[in-house]
Scaffold this motif. Sequence first.
Motif, PDB file in Angstrom:
ATOM      1  N   ALA A  16       0.835  -1.213   0.000  1.00  0.00           N
ATOM      2  CA  ALA A  16       0.000   0.000   0.000  1.00  0.00           C
ATOM      3  C   ALA A  16       0.863   1.253   0.000  1.00  0.00           C
ATOM      4  CB  ALA A  16      -0.910   0.003   1.227  1.00  0.00           C
ATOM      5  N   ASP A  17       0.380   2.292  -0.644  1.00  0.00           N
ATOM      6  CA  ASP A  17       1.050   3.586  -0.672  1.00  0.00           C
ATOM      7  C   ASP A  17       1.005   4.199   0.733  1.00  0.00           C
ATOM      8  OD1 ASP A  17       0.661   6.716  -0.949  1.00  0.00           O
ATOM      9  OD2 ASP A  17       1.839   6.045  -2.672  1.00  0.00           O
ATOM     10  N   ILE A  18       2.162   4.528   1.296  1.00  0.00           N
ATOM     11  CA  ILE A  18       2.238   5.014   2.674  1.00  0.00           C
ATOM     12  C   ILE A  18       1.418   6.278   2.872  1.00  0.00           C
ATOM     13  CG2 ILE A  18       3.787   5.978   4.429  1.00  0.00           C
ATOM     14  CD1 ILE A  18       5.921   4.005   3.390  1.00  0.00           C
ATOM     15  N   SER A  19       1.516   7.232   1.962  1.00  0.00           N
ATOM     16  CA  SER A  19       0.778   8.487   2.149  1.00  0.00           C
ATOM     17  C   SER A  19      -0.734   8.252   2.109  1.00  0.00           C
ATOM     18  CB  SER A  19       1.198   9.536   1.115  1.00  0.00           C
ATOM     19  OG  SER A  19       0.946   9.092  -0.188  1.00  0.00           O
ATOM     20  N   GLU A  20      -1.188   7.281   1.324  1.00  0.00           N
ATOM     21  CA  GLU A  20      -2.617   6.961   1.286  1.00  0.00           C
ATOM     22  C   GLU A  20      -3.077   6.277   2.571  1.00  0.00           C
ATOM     23  OE1 GLU A  20      -3.507   4.765  -2.272  1.00  0.00           O
ATOM     24  OE2 GLU A  20      -2.761   6.372  -3.573  1.00  0.00           O
TER      25      GLU A  20
END
Length: 172
Positions: free
Chosen positions: A93-97
């Motif tokens: 998963a995208d960390i910022s998301e």
Amino acid sequence: MEPRRRGRAGACGGSASITAVSVLSSCFAAARVSGHCYIVAEAGSNHDRDLGRALALVDAAAEAGVDAVKFQLFHAGHLYPSLAGVADYLGGADISEVIAAAALPEAWLPELAHRAQTREIDLLVTPFDEAAIDLVDPFVPAFKVASYELTHEPLLAAIAARGKPVILSTGA
């Protein structure tokens, strides 16, 4: 088994307004005067962006007999850049998301404060940036600073300027 109230019967109730919390009517102040241990239930970001769940966390904290329930207020873009990458341990998963999905909606603050006041416990909200301080200040009797932020001097200075008690976390 009935939860133990830690000697605070009636100390946290009263007429504190949810828009201008009086430190003198809070559990925090009562604990400082009486010397009892001030117990905080960590709600953190476990609300899953569901207001009903967040309110249930306040209720559960009150039923457990604690003095306060604590949430976190952060803005994902201030914690991680949009290009922070992915987290293998989160299935790529995208960390910022992931961080954005865990953020507490600012619009919930009045309702969380009202629920905490109704349940006769304090609301604490850890701010992670200077803008968050302005948002939480009307609703909290004290500021809680995460250990992660102990070297964030502008944040600490802005919190100190408010003149409220500060709880500094020193653990990881």
